[in-house]
Write a protein that holds these residues in place. Structure first.
Motif, PDB file in Angstrom:
ATOM      1  N   UNK A  43       0.834  -1.208   0.000  1.00  0.00           N
ATOM      2  CA  UNK A  43       0.000   0.000   0.000  1.00  0.00           C
ATOM      3  C   UNK A  43       0.869   1.258   0.000  1.00  0.00           C
ATOM      4  N   UNK A  44       1.909   1.258   0.811  1.00  0.00           N
ATOM      5  CA  UNK A  44       2.795   2.427   0.893  1.00  0.00           C
ATOM      6  C   UNK A  44       3.573   2.614  -0.404  1.00  0.00           C
ATOM      7  N   UNK A  45       4.021   1.511  -1.009  1.00  0.00           N
ATOM      8  CA  UNK A  45       4.761   1.628  -2.262  1.00  0.00           C
ATOM      9  C   UNK A  45       3.858   2.088  -3.407  1.00  0.00           C
ATOM     10  N   UNK A  46       2.574   1.790  -3.298  1.00  0.00           N
ATOM     11  CA  UNK A  46       1.610   2.277  -4.286  1.00  0.00           C
ATOM     12  C   UNK A  46       1.113   3.684  -3.943  1.00  0.00           C
ATOM     13  N   UNK A  47       1.663   4.242  -2.857  1.00  0.00           N
ATOM     14  CA  UNK A  47       1.292   5.584  -2.387  1.00  0.00           C
ATOM     15  C   UNK A  47      -0.218   5.689  -2.160  1.00  0.00           C
ATOM     16  N   UNK A  48      -0.736   4.674  -1.478  1.00  0.00           N
ATOM     17  CA  UNK A  48      -2.176   4.594  -1.215  1.00  0.00           C
ATOM     18  C   UNK A  48      -2.441   4.812   0.275  1.00  0.00           C
ATOM     19  N   UNK A  49      -3.410   5.639   0.633  1.00  0.00           N
ATOM     20  CA  UNK A  49      -3.643   5.954   2.048  1.00  0.00           C
ATOM     21  C   UNK A  49      -4.209   4.766   2.816  1.00  0.00           C
ATOM     22  N   UNK A  50      -3.712   4.562   4.037  1.00  0.00           N
ATOM     23  CA  UNK A  50      -4.216   3.497   4.904  1.00  0.00           C
ATOM     24  C   UNK A  50      -5.297   3.995   5.856  1.00  0.00           C
ATOM     25  N   UNK A  51      -5.447   5.324   5.960  1.00  0.00           N
ATOM     26  CA  UNK A  51      -6.358   5.872   6.961  1.00  0.00           C
ATOM     27  C   UNK A  51      -7.661   6.397   6.369  1.00  0.00           C
ATOM     28  N   UNK A  52      -7.898   6.174   5.071  1.00  0.00           N
ATOM     29  CA  UNK A  52      -9.147   6.612   4.435  1.00  0.00           C
ATOM     30  C   UNK A  52     -10.127   5.450   4.360  1.00  0.00           C
ATOM     31  N   UNK A  53     -11.389   5.706   4.539  1.00  0.00           N
ATOM     32  CA  UNK A  53     -12.391   4.672   4.323  1.00  0.00           C
ATOM     33  C   UNK A  53     -12.450   4.345   2.834  1.00  0.00           C
ATOM     34  N   UNK A  54     -12.627   3.086   2.527  1.00  0.00           N
ATOM     35  CA  UNK A  54     -12.536   2.639   1.144  1.00  0.00           C
ATOM     36  C   UNK A  54     -13.655   3.189   0.272  1.00  0.00           C
ATOM     37  N   UNK A  55     -14.817   3.483   0.863  1.00  0.00           N
ATOM     38  CA  UNK A  55     -15.909   4.022   0.058  1.00  0.00           C
ATOM     39  C   UNK A  55     -15.746   5.517  -0.226  1.00  0.00           C
ATOM     40  N   UNK A  56     -14.674   6.110   0.289  1.00  0.00           N
ATOM     41  CA  UNK A  56     -14.378   7.516  -0.013  1.00  0.00           C
ATOM     42  C   UNK A  56     -13.129   7.655  -0.889  1.00  0.00           C
ATOM     43  N   UNK A  59     -11.498   5.567  -7.671  1.00  0.00           N
ATOM     44  CA  UNK A  59     -11.503   4.217  -8.239  1.00  0.00           C
ATOM     45  C   UNK A  59     -10.088   3.646  -8.308  1.00  0.00           C
ATOM     46  N   UNK A  60      -9.105   4.501  -8.599  1.00  0.00           N
ATOM     47  CA  UNK A  60      -7.722   4.040  -8.652  1.00  0.00           C
ATOM     48  C   UNK A  60      -7.202   3.634  -7.295  1.00  0.00           C
ATOM     49  N   UNK A  61      -7.511   4.414  -6.268  1.00  0.00           N
ATOM     50  CA  UNK A  61      -7.074   4.076  -4.911  1.00  0.00           C
ATOM     51  C   UNK A  61      -7.726   2.781  -4.441  1.00  0.00           C
ATOM     52  N   UNK A  63      -8.765   0.316  -6.338  1.00  0.00           N
ATOM     53  CA  UNK A  63      -8.132  -0.794  -7.061  1.00  0.00           C
ATOM     54  C   UNK A  63      -6.785  -1.137  -6.433  1.00  0.00           C
ATOM     55  N   UNK A  64      -6.049  -0.132  -5.979  1.00  0.00           N
ATOM     56  CA  UNK A  64      -4.753  -0.376  -5.336  1.00  0.00           C
ATOM     57  C   UNK A  64      -4.900  -1.176  -4.044  1.00  0.00           C
ATOM     58  N   UNK A  65      -5.998  -0.955  -3.310  1.00  0.00           N
ATOM     59  CA  UNK A  65      -6.252  -1.754  -2.098  1.00  0.00           C
ATOM     60  C   UNK A  65      -6.361  -3.232  -2.452  1.00  0.00           C
ATOM     61  N   UNK A  66      -7.101  -3.516  -3.501  1.00  0.00           N
ATOM     62  CA  UNK A  66      -7.304  -4.903  -3.904  1.00  0.00           C
ATOM     63  C   UNK A  66      -6.028  -5.510  -4.477  1.00  0.00           C
ATOM     64  N   UNK A  67      -5.264  -4.726  -5.222  1.00  0.00           N
ATOM     65  CA  UNK A  67      -3.984  -5.208  -5.740  1.00  0.00           C
ATOM     66  C   UNK A  67      -3.045  -5.547  -4.582  1.00  0.00           C
ATOM     67  N   UNK A  68      -3.006  -4.662  -3.583  1.00  0.00           N
ATOM     68  CA  UNK A  68      -2.158  -4.897  -2.408  1.00  0.00           C
ATOM     69  C   UNK A  68      -2.560  -6.183  -1.703  1.00  0.00           C
ATOM     70  N   UNK A  69      -3.864  -6.412  -1.577  1.00  0.00           N
ATOM     71  CA  UNK A  69      -4.330  -7.632  -0.923  1.00  0.00           C
ATOM     72  C   UNK A  69      -3.982  -8.860  -1.753  1.00  0.00           C
ATOM     73  N   UNK A  70      -4.152  -8.759  -3.064  1.00  0.00           N
ATOM     74  CA  UNK A  70      -3.842  -9.888  -3.949  1.00  0.00           C
ATOM     75  C   UNK A  70      -2.393 -10.336  -3.770  1.00  0.00           C
ATOM     76  N   UNK A  93       3.203   2.003 -13.386  1.00  0.00           N
ATOM     77  CA  UNK A  93       4.616   1.667 -13.175  1.00  0.00           C
ATOM     78  C   UNK A  93       4.826   1.076 -11.780  1.00  0.00           C
ATOM     79  N   UNK A  94       4.148   1.633 -10.781  1.00  0.00           N
ATOM     80  CA  UNK A  94       4.236   1.102  -9.419  1.00  0.00           C
ATOM     81  C   UNK A  94       3.674  -0.318  -9.352  1.00  0.00           C
ATOM     82  N   UNK A  95       2.582  -0.562 -10.069  1.00  0.00           N
ATOM     83  CA  UNK A  95       1.983  -1.895 -10.101  1.00  0.00           C
ATOM     84  C   UNK A  95       2.974  -2.920 -10.645  1.00  0.00           C
ATOM     85  N   UNK A  96       3.618  -2.590 -11.764  1.00  0.00           N
ATOM     86  CA  UNK A  96       4.617  -3.508 -12.333  1.00  0.00           C
ATOM     87  C   UNK A  96       5.738  -3.764 -11.343  1.00  0.00           C
TER      88      UNK A  96
END
Length: 205
Positions: A43-56, A59-61, A63-70, A93-96
């Motif tokens: 999550x941190x490497x994808x620069x995705x916030x850990x403290x935001x509710x997912x419904x807020x 769409x890109x953020x 998707x990054x949650x699900x990629x991180x979980x995968x 690029x971060x995903x790759x």
């Protein structure tokens, strides 16, 4: 036990009112090898916030949650449907990067996508199928030793495939002189599709 070894990431993912770490901890119970530490690292490497509710999230953020979980679930088989949809250019690029960095030989990853250019740097070997026939099964090194991918302004009469691009063409033709070139997956696929027998014969040598 079987389901715990398999994770499917759909194209369209669902938001929840939970924050990512809590959501991951709940879903992670179904995967014996799930790592919360790895989830938060990705999550941190994808620069995705850990403290935001997912419904807020955007769409890109989301998707990054699900990629991180995968990546963090530790499943033996990870199936991803259009994983780069909704991601901006830096995020692709971060995903790759995280895919190559945090997955290994213990996991089989199957990605279904129309955005092949998003993933061409991580695909090796390349297999091109035509119904029940295998047109090509080769490593990137083998492909570039047999084929030249030319980005120039002069149209080659021997080209197996050519496509207009700004300032000229991208062309694919037999590599007769051992020249080095950078593979273009879309051009390779189109060349193979239009010249099936020629490509098969070239790589059977």
């Amino acid at each position: 036990e079987f389901l715990g070894s398999l994770y499917y990431l759909p194209d369209e993912v669902s938001p929840t009112e939970w924050k990512p770490s809590y959501w991951a901890s709940v879903c992670g119970r179904f995967y014996p090898k799930f790592s919360m530490e790895l989830f938060e690292t990705v999550m941190k490497e994808l620069e995705n916030p850990l403290d935001h509710k997912m419904n807020r999230m955007s769409s890109g953020q989301l998707k990054k949650c699900y990629i991180s979980f995968a990546i963090a679930c530790g499943a033996s088989y990870i199936l991803m449907d259009e994983p780069t949809n909704g991601l901006d250019i830096p995020s692709k690029a971060q995903f790759r990067s995280v895919l190559m960095k945090y997955t290994g030989e213990e996991s089989t990853i199957v990605i279904s996508t129309h955005q092949v250019r998003d993933l061409e740097n991580v695909i090796d070997p390349i297999i091109i199928l035509d119904r029940c026939d295998v047109i090509l099964n080769a490593s990137v090194e083998q492909i570039t030793s047999k084929l030249t991918f030319d980005y120039g302004s002069e149209l080659k009469p021997e080209a197996l495939y050519c496509e207009h691009m700004p300032g000229g063409f991208v062309q694919v033709y037999a590599n007769a002189d051992g020249a080095e070139s950078k593979m273009n997956v879309e051009a390779l696929f189109n060349a193979a599709h239009k010249n099936k027998e020629t490509i098969k014969a070239l790589f059977e040598k």
